[in-house]
Design a protein around this motif. Structure first.
Motif, mmCIF file in Angstrom:
data_model
loop_
_atom_site.group_PDB
_atom_site.id
_atom_site.type_symbol
_atom_site.label_atom_id
_atom_site.label_comp_id
_atom_site.label_asym_id
_atom_site.label_seq_id
_atom_site.Cartn_x
_atom_site.Cartn_y
_atom_site.Cartn_z
ATOM 1 N N MET A 1 57.043 -55.968 7.560
ATOM 2 C CA MET A 1 56.767 -57.381 7.527
ATOM 3 C C MET A 1 57.330 -58.070 8.771
ATOM 4 N N ALA A 2 58.470 -57.616 9.238
ATOM 5 C CA ALA A 2 59.089 -58.241 10.413
ATOM 6 C C ALA A 2 58.210 -58.080 11.646
ATOM 7 N N LEU A 3 57.553 -56.936 11.785
ATOM 8 C CA LEU A 3 56.685 -56.731 12.946
ATOM 9 C C LEU A 3 55.487 -57.669 12.913
ATOM 10 N N LEU A 4 54.930 -57.900 11.735
ATOM 11 C CA LEU A 4 53.818 -58.845 11.633
ATOM 12 C C LEU A 4 54.284 -60.261 11.948
ATOM 13 N N THR A 5 55.472 -60.608 11.488
ATOM 14 C CA THR A 5 56.031 -61.924 11.785
ATOM 15 C C THR A 5 56.189 -62.108 13.286
ATOM 16 N N VAL A 6 56.700 -61.090 13.943
ATOM 17 C CA VAL A 6 56.865 -61.142 15.396
ATOM 18 C C VAL A 6 55.513 -61.308 16.075
ATOM 19 N N ALA A 7 54.528 -60.549 15.638
ATOM 20 C CA ALA A 7 53.206 -60.628 16.255
ATOM 21 C C ALA A 7 52.619 -62.029 16.105
ATOM 22 N N VAL A 8 52.701 -62.596 14.915
ATOM 23 C CA VAL A 8 52.153 -63.934 14.679
ATOM 24 C C VAL A 8 52.896 -64.973 15.518
ATOM 25 N N CYS A 9 54.215 -64.918 15.510
ATOM 26 C CA CYS A 9 55.011 -65.890 16.283
ATOM 27 C C CYS A 9 54.732 -65.765 17.773
ATOM 28 N N ALA A 10 54.655 -64.546 18.265
ATOM 29 C CA ALA A 10 54.413 -64.337 19.694
ATOM 30 C C ALA A 10 53.038 -64.861 20.097
ATOM 31 N N VAL A 11 52.030 -64.612 19.277
ATOM 32 C CA VAL A 11 50.685 -65.112 19.582
ATOM 33 C C VAL A 11 50.671 -66.636 19.546
ATOM 34 N N LEU A 12 51.349 -67.225 18.559
ATOM 35 C CA LEU A 12 51.438 -68.688 18.508
ATOM 36 C C LEU A 12 52.147 -69.250 19.734
ATOM 37 N N ALA A 13 53.053 -68.456 20.308
ATOM 38 C CA ALA A 13 53.783 -68.882 21.502
ATOM 39 C C ALA A 13 53.005 -68.594 22.784
ATOM 40 N N GLY A 14 51.819 -67.975 22.659
ATOM 41 C CA GLY A 14 50.979 -67.767 23.832
ATOM 42 C C GLY A 14 50.773 -66.331 24.255
ATOM 43 N N ALA A 15 51.331 -65.369 23.547
ATOM 44 C CA ALA A 15 51.149 -63.955 23.917
ATOM 45 C C ALA A 15 49.689 -63.556 23.701
ATOM 46 N N THR A 16 49.124 -62.833 24.658
ATOM 47 C CA THR A 16 47.720 -62.436 24.571
ATOM 48 C C THR A 16 47.515 -60.932 24.707
ATOM 49 N N SER A 17 48.598 -60.165 24.693
ATOM 50 C CA SER A 17 48.464 -58.710 24.809
ATOM 51 C C SER A 17 49.589 -58.041 24.015
ATOM 52 N N PHE A 18 49.426 -56.734 23.808
ATOM 53 C CA PHE A 18 50.486 -55.980 23.124
ATOM 54 C C PHE A 18 51.796 -56.090 23.903
ATOM 55 N N ALA A 19 51.698 -55.949 25.211
ATOM 56 C CA ALA A 19 52.893 -56.005 26.052
ATOM 57 C C ALA A 19 53.567 -57.375 25.959
ATOM 58 N N ALA A 20 52.782 -58.430 25.923
ATOM 59 C CA ALA A 20 53.354 -59.776 25.832
ATOM 60 C C ALA A 20 54.042 -59.990 24.487
ATOM 61 N N ILE A 21 53.492 -59.423 23.425
ATOM 62 C CA ILE A 21 54.123 -59.529 22.107
ATOM 63 C C ILE A 21 55.468 -58.809 22.109
ATOM 64 N N VAL A 22 55.491 -57.620 22.660
ATOM 65 C CA VAL A 22 56.738 -56.851 22.725
ATOM 66 C C VAL A 22 57.744 -57.554 23.629
ATOM 67 N N ASP A 23 57.289 -58.094 24.745
ATOM 68 C CA ASP A 23 58.192 -58.843 25.630
ATOM 69 C C ASP A 23 58.795 -60.032 24.901
ATOM 70 N N TRP A 24 57.986 -60.720 24.089
ATOM 71 C CA TRP A 24 58.478 -61.867 23.325
ATOM 72 C C TRP A 24 59.603 -61.417 22.397
ATOM 73 N N LEU A 25 59.404 -60.278 21.732
ATOM 74 C CA LEU A 25 60.432 -59.750 20.831
ATOM 75 C C LEU A 25 61.699 -59.393 21.595
ATOM 76 N N TYR A 26 61.564 -58.709 22.727
ATOM 77 C CA TYR A 26 62.734 -58.306 23.500
ATOM 78 C C TYR A 26 63.459 -59.498 24.127
ATOM 79 N N ASP A 27 62.749 -60.606 24.330
ATOM 80 C CA ASP A 27 63.373 -61.800 24.909
ATOM 81 C C ASP A 27 64.212 -62.589 23.907
ATOM 82 N N LEU A 28 64.048 -62.302 22.613
ATOM 83 C CA LEU A 28 64.852 -62.995 21.602
ATOM 84 C C LEU A 28 66.300 -62.559 21.707
ATOM 85 N N ASP A 29 67.218 -63.489 21.429
ATOM 86 C CA ASP A 29 68.619 -63.070 21.422
ATOM 87 C C ASP A 29 68.894 -62.283 20.135
ATOM 88 N N GLU A 30 70.051 -61.629 20.081
ATOM 89 C CA GLU A 30 70.375 -60.750 18.950
ATOM 90 C C GLU A 30 70.388 -61.484 17.619
#
Length: 86
Positions: A1-30
């Motif tokens: 469920m957490a991965l889907l949440t990340v994908a949805v949030c990243a796309v809402l924030a403007g991510a348009t690729s798999f790499a951008a979604i993963v970058d969004w996740l890695y850019d979050l603080d701990e």
């Protein structure tokens, strides 16, 4: 469920690729990563890619649309010529 949440949030924030979604996740603080459920670190980018390529897009769209409809108050009655827009 957490991965889907990340994908949805990243796309809402403007991510348009798999790499951008993963970058969004890695850019979050701990702290934010933990809030999303990643207590043992974040998964590899290939994990996100495998999940997203195996999802049924129509089913995911229906589930998200249903959830959004459940979160909005009922709209006042309108003449039939108008469509409901979320």
């Amino acid at each position: 469920m957490a991965l889907l949440t990340v994908a949805v949030c990243a796309v809402l924030a403007g991510a348009t690729s798999f790499a951008a979604i993963v970058d969004w996740l890695y850019d979050l603080d701990e702290t934010d990563q933990r809030r999303l459920g990643f207590t043992r670190g974040v998964p590899a980018g290939t994990t996100m890619w495998r999940l997203l390529t195996r999802l049924d897009a129509a089913l995911l769209s229906a589930v998200l649309a249903g959830w959004l409809r459940s979160r909005t108050p009922p709209a006042p009655a309108r003449p039939r010529r108008y469509r409901t827009v979320i």
